[in-house]
Design an enzyme around this catalytic site. Structure first.
Site, short mmCIF file in Angstrom:
data_model
loop_
_atom_site.label_atom_id
_atom_site.label_comp_id
_atom_site.label_asym_id
_atom_site.label_seq_id
_atom_site.Cartn_x
_atom_site.Cartn_y
_atom_site.Cartn_z
N GLY A 50 -17.47 16.14 -10.50
CA GLY A 50 -16.09 15.65 -10.40
C GLY A 50 -15.37 16.17 -9.17
N LEU A 107 -13.92 14.22 -7.08
CA LEU A 107 -14.71 13.35 -6.21
C LEU A 107 -14.06 13.12 -4.86
CD1 LEU A 107 -15.97 10.68 -8.76
CD2 LEU A 107 -16.99 12.88 -8.13
N HIS A 108 -14.90 12.96 -3.86
CA HIS A 108 -14.46 12.68 -2.49
C HIS A 108 -15.41 11.63 -1.90
CE1 HIS A 108 -17.87 15.14 -1.41
NE2 HIS A 108 -17.36 16.18 -2.05
N HIS A 138 -19.22 11.84 -2.51
CA HIS A 138 -19.68 11.34 -3.82
C HIS A 138 -19.68 9.81 -3.85
CE1 HIS A 138 -17.79 15.32 -5.12
NE2 HIS A 138 -19.00 15.44 -5.62
N GLN A 191 -24.79 26.64 -14.12
CA GLN A 191 -25.12 26.81 -12.70
C GLN A 191 -24.08 27.66 -11.96
OE1 GLN A 191 -24.93 22.40 -12.00
NE2 GLN A 191 -24.08 23.01 -10.02
N LYS A 218 -26.09 17.47 1.78
CA LYS A 218 -25.20 18.63 1.98
C LYS A 218 -25.76 19.81 1.20
CE LYS A 218 -21.37 20.05 0.23
NZ LYS A 218 -21.15 21.24 -0.57
N ASP A 219 -26.25 19.54 0.00
CA ASP A 219 -26.88 20.57 -0.84
C ASP A 219 -28.39 20.38 -0.73
OD1 ASP A 219 -24.32 21.57 -2.21
OD2 ASP A 219 -24.22 19.41 -2.49
N GLN A 245 -30.81 22.10 -3.15
CA GLN A 245 -30.72 21.46 -4.47
C GLN A 245 -31.53 20.16 -4.49
OE1 GLN A 245 -26.96 21.02 -6.87
NE2 GLN A 245 -26.92 19.04 -5.86
N ARG A 304 -14.86 21.92 -3.01
CA ARG A 304 -14.30 23.26 -2.82
C ARG A 304 -13.44 23.36 -1.56
NH1 ARG A 304 -19.56 24.91 -5.35
NH2 ARG A 304 -18.98 26.01 -7.28
#
Ligand code: AMP
Length: 283
Positions: free
Chosen positions: A35, A37-38, A41, A65, A153-154, A157, A191
């Site tokens: 969530g 969101l930007h 996403h 996490q 970006k991650d 992950q 963030r």
């Protein structure tokens, strides 16, 4: 703006809606999110809708996490705004479960991926990738999508999820999507809203240093000198704490002393209470 896609909160309802679509021969693209969101996403959601007849997003701030001293309690939440944004991106359904729907009492299983989590964010966030791999394996089993979408970006992950689905024979195609950035290069992140105006002005130093370092590494310079230069630049820009700056191979995420393509320059560093991560490919 319209209210957005229908919301389901129970796994049983999710399975029912998706079974219906699958029976009609439709393909399903899954976009897991926490969530707030930007545009990053939404890029994933639009891609899911373009490549599948149905796009579903999940909204779940996954407690397993987050570390004990991390921002679980303060993580930004705005379900109504997220839902409306997903509508603009063409999402057909939003799965937004409560914590006990995902982790009912007695829950005892963890999925963890070795080696790929030895470096980069792994040592700085103990348990983080096991939390991610566990919840993503559940979301994949709950929705059985044709494709699932994750951001570069991650990057660690993304690679952990690719390996987890391969190792566990989960029949899904994992699609990596390029990082969406602000005009000055800062990677979009939920963030980023923690940053003060002064911190925001300095934050773009991180991608700028990574881009310059990656270009020097592509020219054959050694990693040690480039990492020193990025560290010095981050300190000069006011990053308070630097978790790591590392050149690593894309497949195994092990540190390299020289560019062995495909590889990327990765960093994580703090501005005040905000931890920023980013990575730049060595072309
Ligand atoms: P999050 O809500 O932060 O867990 O992110 C959900 C998904 O969006 C993950 O696959 C992220 O990698 C992806 N994502 C987050 N920020 C960006 C970005 N700036 N560009 C592309 N994908 C992103």
């Amino acid at each position: 703006m319209s209210a957005g896609p229908a919301i389901v909160r129970r796994v049983a309802e999710l399975r029912e809606a998706l079974a219906h679509w699958r029976k009609a021969g439709e393909s399903i693209g899954l976009v897991p999110t926490m969530g707030a969101l930007h545009e990053g996403h939404l890029q994933l959601a639009r891609r899911a809708k373009a490549e599948n007849s149905r796009a579903i997003a999940t909204l779940f701030v996954n407690p397993t996490q987050f570390g004990a001293n991390e921002d679980l309690a303060s993580y930004p939440r705005d379900e109504a705004a997220d839902r409306a944004l997903l509508g603009t991106a063409g999402a057909d359904l939003l799965f937004a479960p409560a914590v006990d729907e995902i982790y009912p009492s007695g829950f005892a299983t963890t999925v963890s991926v070795a080696r790929l989590t030895d470096h980069l964010c792994g040592p700085h966030r103990p348990g983080h990738f096991a939390g991610v791999a566990t919840v993503v394996s559940k979301l994949l089993n709950q929705s059985l999508p044709n494709r699932a979408y994750f951001g570069e970006k991650d990057f660690q992950q993304l690679q952990v999820i690719r390996r987890m689905t391969r190792d566990l024979d989960i029949p899904v195609t994992i699609v990596g999507v390029a990082t969406a950035r602000e005009a000055d290069g800062l990677a979009l992140s939920s963030r980023n809203r923690y940053l003060s105006a002064g911190e925001r002005a300095r934050a773009a130093t991180l991608p700028q240093l990574l881009r310059a370092g990656a270009s020097h590494l592509a020219d054959g310079r050694g990693a040690a000198g480039e990492i020193e230069a990025v560290l010095a630049g981050l300190h000069a820009a006011g990053f308070d704490r630097i978790d790591y700056v590392t050149l690593a191979g894309e497949a195994e995420l092990q540190p390299l002393s020289h560019a062995e393509r495909p590889c990327r320059l990765f960093a994580a560093a703090w501005l005040g209470r905000t931890r920023l991560i980013d990575n730049w490919p060595v072309e």
